[in-house]
Write a protein that holds these residues in place. Structure first.
Motif, PDB file in Angstrom:
ATOM      1  N   ILE A  42       0.446  -1.295   0.292  1.00  0.00           N
ATOM      2  CA  ILE A  42      -0.142  -0.192  -0.062  1.00  0.00           C
ATOM      3  C   ILE A  42       0.985   1.617  -0.029  1.00  0.00           C
ATOM      4  N   ASN A  43       0.733   2.083  -1.345  1.00  0.00           N
ATOM      5  CA  ASN A  43       1.417   3.656  -0.973  1.00  0.00           C
ATOM      6  C   ASN A  43       0.796   4.453  -1.577  1.00  0.00           C
ATOM      7  N   LYS A 133      -2.870   9.746   7.886  1.00  0.00           N
ATOM      8  CA  LYS A 133      -2.173   9.768   9.439  1.00  0.00           C
ATOM      9  C   LYS A 133      -1.904   8.257   9.965  1.00  0.00           C
ATOM     10  N   LYS A 134      -3.177   7.592   9.800  1.00  0.00           N
ATOM     11  CA  LYS A 134      -3.281   5.702   9.509  1.00  0.00           C
ATOM     12  C   LYS A 134      -4.109   5.141   8.944  1.00  0.00           C
ATOM     13  N   VAL A 135      -3.327   3.853   9.377  1.00  0.00           N
ATOM     14  CA  VAL A 135      -4.273   2.794   7.435  1.00  0.00           C
ATOM     15  C   VAL A 135      -4.895   1.661   8.472  1.00  0.00           C
ATOM     16  N   ASP A 136      -6.218   1.236   8.074  1.00  0.00           N
ATOM     17  CA  ASP A 136      -6.700   0.439   9.104  1.00  0.00           C
ATOM     18  C   ASP A 136      -6.458  -0.629   8.115  1.00  0.00           C
ATOM     19  N   VAL A 137      -6.049  -2.697   8.036  1.00  0.00           N
ATOM     20  CA  VAL A 137      -5.685  -3.071   7.597  1.00  0.00           C
ATOM     21  C   VAL A 137      -6.852  -4.067   7.707  1.00  0.00           C
ATOM     22  N   VAL A 138      -8.196  -5.468   6.843  1.00  0.00           N
ATOM     23  CA  VAL A 138      -8.347  -6.963   7.453  1.00  0.00           C
ATOM     24  C   VAL A 138      -7.617  -7.551   6.290  1.00  0.00           C
ATOM     25  N   ASN A 139      -6.964  -8.186   6.150  1.00  0.00           N
ATOM     26  CA  ASN A 139      -6.503  -9.208   5.317  1.00  0.00           C
ATOM     27  C   ASN A 139      -6.608 -10.446   5.387  1.00  0.00           C
ATOM     28  N   SER A 140      -7.410 -11.078   4.531  1.00  0.00           N
ATOM     29  CA  SER A 140      -7.722 -12.409   5.412  1.00  0.00           C
ATOM     30  C   SER A 140      -7.102 -12.802   3.869  1.00  0.00           C
ATOM     31  N   GLN A 149      -1.661 -20.189   5.820  1.00  0.00           N
ATOM     32  CA  GLN A 149      -1.776 -18.973   5.314  1.00  0.00           C
ATOM     33  C   GLN A 149      -0.736 -17.307   6.178  1.00  0.00           C
ATOM     34  N   ILE A 150       0.442 -16.889   5.273  1.00  0.00           N
ATOM     35  CA  ILE A 150       0.729 -15.338   6.142  1.00  0.00           C
ATOM     36  C   ILE A 150       0.792 -14.528   5.067  1.00  0.00           C
ATOM     37  N   ASN A 151      -0.159 -13.669   5.630  1.00  0.00           N
ATOM     38  CA  ASN A 151      -0.068 -12.278   5.005  1.00  0.00           C
ATOM     39  C   ASN A 151       1.284 -11.094   5.251  1.00  0.00           C
ATOM     40  N   ILE A 152       1.438 -10.933   4.204  1.00  0.00           N
ATOM     41  CA  ILE A 152       2.325  -9.479   4.248  1.00  0.00           C
ATOM     42  C   ILE A 152       2.349  -8.079   4.141  1.00  0.00           C
ATOM     43  N   ILE A 153       1.696  -7.410   4.544  1.00  0.00           N
ATOM     44  CA  ILE A 153       1.907  -5.834   4.029  1.00  0.00           C
ATOM     45  C   ILE A 153       2.490  -4.980   4.604  1.00  0.00           C
ATOM     46  N   HIS A 154       2.909  -4.377   3.910  1.00  0.00           N
ATOM     47  CA  HIS A 154       4.145  -3.200   3.294  1.00  0.00           C
ATOM     48  C   HIS A 154       3.090  -1.635   3.465  1.00  0.00           C
ATOM     49  N   CYS A 155       2.762  -0.895   3.876  1.00  0.00           N
ATOM     50  CA  CYS A 155       2.187   0.353   3.789  1.00  0.00           C
ATOM     51  C   CYS A 155       3.523   1.458   3.834  1.00  0.00           C
ATOM     52  N   VAL A 157       3.918   5.284   3.262  1.00  0.00           N
ATOM     53  CA  VAL A 157       2.938   6.620   3.133  1.00  0.00           C
ATOM     54  C   VAL A 157       4.741   8.390   4.076  1.00  0.00           C
ATOM     55  N   GLY A 158       4.256   9.216   3.136  1.00  0.00           N
ATOM     56  CA  GLY A 158       5.132  10.115   3.019  1.00  0.00           C
ATOM     57  C   GLY A 158       6.530   9.699   2.992  1.00  0.00           C
ATOM     58  N   GLY A 159       6.958   8.984   1.782  1.00  0.00           N
ATOM     59  CA  GLY A 159       8.599   7.847   2.361  1.00  0.00           C
ATOM     60  C   GLY A 159       8.354   6.911   3.779  1.00  0.00           C
ATOM     61  N   LYS A 160       7.765   6.955   4.726  1.00  0.00           N
ATOM     62  CA  LYS A 160       7.842   6.232   5.620  1.00  0.00           C
ATOM     63  C   LYS A 160       7.244   4.424   5.573  1.00  0.00           C
ATOM     64  N   ARG A 161       8.388   3.552   5.508  1.00  0.00           N
ATOM     65  CA  ARG A 161       7.891   1.927   5.219  1.00  0.00           C
ATOM     66  C   ARG A 161       7.123   1.837   6.659  1.00  0.00           C
ATOM     67  N   GLN A 162       5.934   0.818   6.733  1.00  0.00           N
ATOM     68  CA  GLN A 162       6.213   0.197   7.947  1.00  0.00           C
ATOM     69  C   GLN A 162       5.687  -1.401   7.505  1.00  0.00           C
ATOM     70  N   SER A 163       5.892  -2.337   7.983  1.00  0.00           N
ATOM     71  CA  SER A 163       5.029  -3.533   7.504  1.00  0.00           C
ATOM     72  C   SER A 163       4.546  -4.599   8.909  1.00  0.00           C
ATOM     73  N   SER A 164       4.015  -5.361   8.386  1.00  0.00           N
ATOM     74  CA  SER A 164       3.016  -6.213   9.256  1.00  0.00           C
ATOM     75  C   SER A 164       3.333  -7.875   9.097  1.00  0.00           C
ATOM     76  N   LYS A 165       3.587  -8.156   9.729  1.00  0.00           N
ATOM     77  CA  LYS A 165       2.787 -10.554   8.901  1.00  0.00           C
ATOM     78  C   LYS A 165       2.159 -10.733   9.565  1.00  0.00           C
ATOM     79  N   LEU A 166       1.259 -10.831   9.137  1.00  0.00           N
ATOM     80  CA  LEU A 166      -0.343 -12.351  10.201  1.00  0.00           C
ATOM     81  C   LEU A 166      -0.548 -13.806   9.304  1.00  0.00           C
ATOM     82  N   ASP A 167      -0.251 -14.131  10.337  1.00  0.00           N
ATOM     83  CA  ASP A 167       0.059 -15.522  10.350  1.00  0.00           C
ATOM     84  C   ASP A 167      -1.281 -15.782  10.646  1.00  0.00           C
TER      85      ASP A 167
END
Length: 177
Positions: A42-43, A133-140, A149-155, A157-167
């Motif tokens: 998500i960019n 300022k905030k991005v909420d994601v529901v990923n199934s 299943q493992i779902n990786i999310i990269h987000c 915003v403003g050049g700042k990248r954050q990631s989350s791993k959803l097992d």
């Protein structure tokens, strides 16, 4: 002489493994892979005022899941009916991926999909996002395919990248900027 004995020893071990349950660890069917992963990017594009989303999913897993859901053979590499394939990809992703921007539900607009190597990339866009300022994601994605299943999310915003791993069965991630 020792080299010949060593080769026969290895050959005997190989034959033993073929007939044993241990062989399952070494001989994996062609269409099976050890990990079930999707990646969502998500960019925020501040110039176009959009959130740009891409979803990367293994082709064989995605086709199997779509076949199960739509009760029809699916070939995303060379679809016989491109419009129908696009409809199914869009519907499936939209029903398994939702995004909130600053607490507000947003609508994913489907742009298309393409195959690259062993994966299908599907593309979406969310319009009228001046800033976020905030991005909420529901990923199934593919939770109906595998409980591994493992779902990786990269987000970004403003050049700042954050990631989350959803097992599996976890589905929710939040990113604050």
């Amino acid at each position: 002489m020792a080299a010949v004995v060593y080769k026969w020893f290895l050959f005997t071990c190989f034959l033993f493994l073929i007939g044993s349950n241990e062989s399952k660890k070494f001989f994996v069917p062609v269409n099976v892979h050890p990990y079930y992963i999707s990646v969502v990017e998500i960019n925020h594009n501040s110039v176009d005022k959009t959130l740009e989303i891409s979803c990367k999913i293994f082709t064989n897993d995605f086709e199997t899941t779509l076949e199960k859901n739509y009760k029809s053979k699916v070939d995303l590499t060379k679809p016989k009916d491109q419009a129908l394939a696009e409809k199914w990809v869009s519907e499936y992703v939209k029903s398994h991926l939702s995004i909130k921007a600053d607490g507000k539900n947003v609508n994913l607009s489907f742009l298309g999909f393409e195959k690259e190597d062993e994966a299908i990339y599907s593309y979406f866009q969310i319009d009228n996002i001046t800033s976020v300022k905030k991005v909420d994601v529901v990923n199934s994605l593919l939770h109906d395919f595998s409980d591994q299943q493992i779902n990786i999310i990269h987000c970004s915003v403003g050049g700042k990248r954050q990631s989350s791993k959803l097992d599996y069965p976890k589905t929710e991630a939040s990113f604050s900027y």
